[in-house]
Write an enzyme that holds these catalytic residues in place. Structure first.
Site, PDB file in Angstrom:
ATOM      1  N   HIS A  43      32.107  26.156  72.454  1.00  0.00           N
ATOM      2  CA  HIS A  43      32.143  26.118  73.922  1.00  0.00           C
ATOM      3  C   HIS A  43      33.462  25.516  74.421  1.00  0.00           C
ATOM      4  O   HIS A  43      34.058  25.996  75.385  1.00  0.00           O
ATOM      5  CB  HIS A  43      30.997  25.264  74.465  1.00  0.00           C
ATOM      6  N   GLN A  46      33.223  35.580  70.711  1.00  0.00           N
ATOM      7  CA  GLN A  46      33.062  36.747  69.847  1.00  0.00           C
ATOM      8  C   GLN A  46      31.964  36.515  68.806  1.00  0.00           C
ATOM      9  O   GLN A  46      31.539  37.444  68.138  1.00  0.00           O
ATOM     10  CB  GLN A  46      34.413  37.073  69.194  1.00  0.00           C
TER      11      GLN A  46
HETATM   12  N1  ADP Z   1      31.217  29.271  67.334  1.00  0.00           N
HETATM   13  C1  ADP Z   1      31.553  29.814  68.512  1.00  0.00           C
HETATM   14  N2  ADP Z   1      32.812  30.241  68.707  1.00  0.00           N
HETATM   15  C2  ADP Z   1      33.171  30.819  69.876  1.00  0.00           C
HETATM   16  N3  ADP Z   1      32.341  30.988  70.912  1.00  0.00           N
HETATM   17  C3  ADP Z   1      31.080  30.564  70.768  1.00  0.00           C
HETATM   18  C4  ADP Z   1      30.623  29.963  69.578  1.00  0.00           C
HETATM   19  N4  ADP Z   1      29.305  29.640  69.729  1.00  0.00           N
HETATM   20  C5  ADP Z   1      28.959  30.039  70.972  1.00  0.00           C
HETATM   21  N5  ADP Z   1      30.023  30.587  71.603  1.00  0.00           N
HETATM   22  C6  ADP Z   1      30.028  31.172  72.935  1.00  0.00           C
HETATM   23  O1  ADP Z   1      29.634  30.232  73.900  1.00  0.00           O
HETATM   24  C7  ADP Z   1      28.935  30.889  74.956  1.00  0.00           C
HETATM   25  C8  ADP Z   1      27.631  30.193  75.216  1.00  0.00           C
HETATM   26  O2  ADP Z   1      26.803  30.326  74.089  1.00  0.00           O
HETATM   27  P1  ADP Z   1      25.512  29.449  73.856  1.00  0.00           P
HETATM   28  O3  ADP Z   1      24.348  30.349  73.693  1.00  0.00           O
HETATM   29  O4  ADP Z   1      25.439  28.357  74.853  1.00  0.00           O
HETATM   30  O5  ADP Z   1      25.876  28.743  72.466  1.00  0.00           O
HETATM   31  P2  ADP Z   1      25.314  29.004  71.008  1.00  0.00           P
HETATM   32  O6  ADP Z   1      25.242  30.490  70.843  1.00  0.00           O
HETATM   33  O7  ADP Z   1      26.264  28.341  70.107  1.00  0.00           O
HETATM   34  O8  ADP Z   1      24.007  28.348  70.941  1.00  0.00           O
HETATM   35  C9  ADP Z   1      28.778  32.350  74.507  1.00  0.00           C
HETATM   36  O9  ADP Z   1      29.778  33.140  75.110  1.00  0.00           O
HETATM   37  C10 ADP Z   1      28.991  32.260  73.032  1.00  0.00           C
HETATM   38  O10 ADP Z   1      29.457  33.456  72.460  1.00  0.00           O
END
Ligand code: ADP
Ligand code: MG
Length: 280
Positions: free
Chosen positions: A35, A146
């Site tokens: 995030h 991604q």
């Molecule tokens: N490891 C990561 N690297 C890049 N972006 C991420 C990563 N994990 C989550 N995101 C991005 O953060 C945003 C919010 O995702 P969220 O559902 O809150 O987190 P998670 O999937 O980690 O539980 C989405 O656009 C998601 O693709």
């Protein structure tokens, strides 16, 4: 940094700042470095950075983890402030859904594969809440990871089909030291599951490696990837697929174009996803 919990309060803020570029980073909170990397990119490209934190009930299936999804607003606010967020938009469920919804936004076809196949209704929940967030926040750019490659493809299609005046920015996958893609749900893993979870990235790397060496047979590439996934004895494979990207069509030979190798693996009730884009 301001924390805004209502749509009307955001509108007031927006009215005073609408001439400035606004970057939106939509999340479900419990922030990690993935995030933060989205926030940092938004920080570089916009005058105002809005971070939304909303655990969206609409995108969880009835037997999924909506209730126990990890939450820690205090910690999130500290991390957001440090990362340079201007506004945290953190509405309640009631604020977002005061009445039962009779309207949904749905993208067809590409939502029926991969995660869409194992999580019916999930992407309709995502596109509906993201539509609402776009209308509320009015961002110029919106930042997506991604790691959720299908989600990025689905939202990009929604933006194009419905003419949202928003530019989607895709951000690279941020990983732990052993390669595991960062995710809020990683905290569910037991120490033994956490050790084995590195297998997703090992599988990704092996397929990427074979592809770069010239292997272009989808079935053979998939076999290389699956063989590695099978070495984790606590893992239950939900899917491992190679499809065209972002259209998510079946493919047999990877000659010229762009594809995705995408995996989803259960460790107990915890479902982890990872992927690599393959390009030739
Ligand atoms: N490891 C990561 N690297 C890049 N972006 C991420 C990563 N994990 C989550 N995101 C991005 O953060 C945003 C919010 O995702 P969220 O559902 O809150 O987190 P998670 O999937 O980690 O539980 C989405 O656009 C998601 O693709
Ligand atoms: Mg997520």
């Amino acid at each position: 940094m301001n924390v805004i919990e209502t749509i009307s309060a955001y509108r007031e803020w927006w009215f005073r700042h609408r001439q400035q570029t606004i970057g939106l980073v939509p999340t479900m909170g419990y922030l990690h470095q993935g995030h933060i990397s989205l926030i940092e990119q938004a920080r570089r490209e916009n005058r105002q950075v809005v971070l939304s934190i909303f655990v969206n009930p609409l995108q969880f299936g009835p037997s999924e983890d909506f209730e126990r999804y990890p939450r820690d607003m205090e910690r999130d606010l500290a991390l957001a402030e440090r990362a340079g967020v201007d506004i945290v938009f953190a509405p309640s469920v009631h604020e977002m859904y005061p009445n039962p919804m009779k309207t949904t936004v749905e993208v067809k076809d590409i939502t029926s594969r991969l995660c869409g196949a194992s999580r019916p209704g999930h992407f309709a929940g995502v596109t509906t809440v993201v539509s609402k967030l776009f209308h509320i926040i009015q961002p110029d750019k919106a930042y997506f990871g991604q790691k959720d490659a299908q989600q990025a493809a689905v939202i990009e299609k929604m933006i194009a089909d419905l003419n949202f005046p928003v530019q989607l920015v895709r951000c690279p996958i941020i990983r732990e030291e052993d390669g595991l893609a960062m995710s809020s749900r990683n905290v569910y893993l037991s120490p033994e599951e956490r050790r084995e979870a590195a297998v997703l990235y090992e599988s990704i790397r092996a397929v990427e490696g074979a592809f770069k060496q010239g292997e272009d047979d989808a079935a053979r590439l998939l076999e290389i990837g699956e063989r590695i996934l099978h070495t984790a004895k606590l893992a239950r494979i939900d899917y491992a697929e190679i499809l065209s990207y972002p259209d998510l069509e079946p493919v047999t030979a990877l000659k010229r174009g762009q594809w995705i190798y995408a995996v989803a693996v259960f460790f107990g009730n915890t479902r982890l996803i990872d992927n690599a884009i393959l390009q030739r």
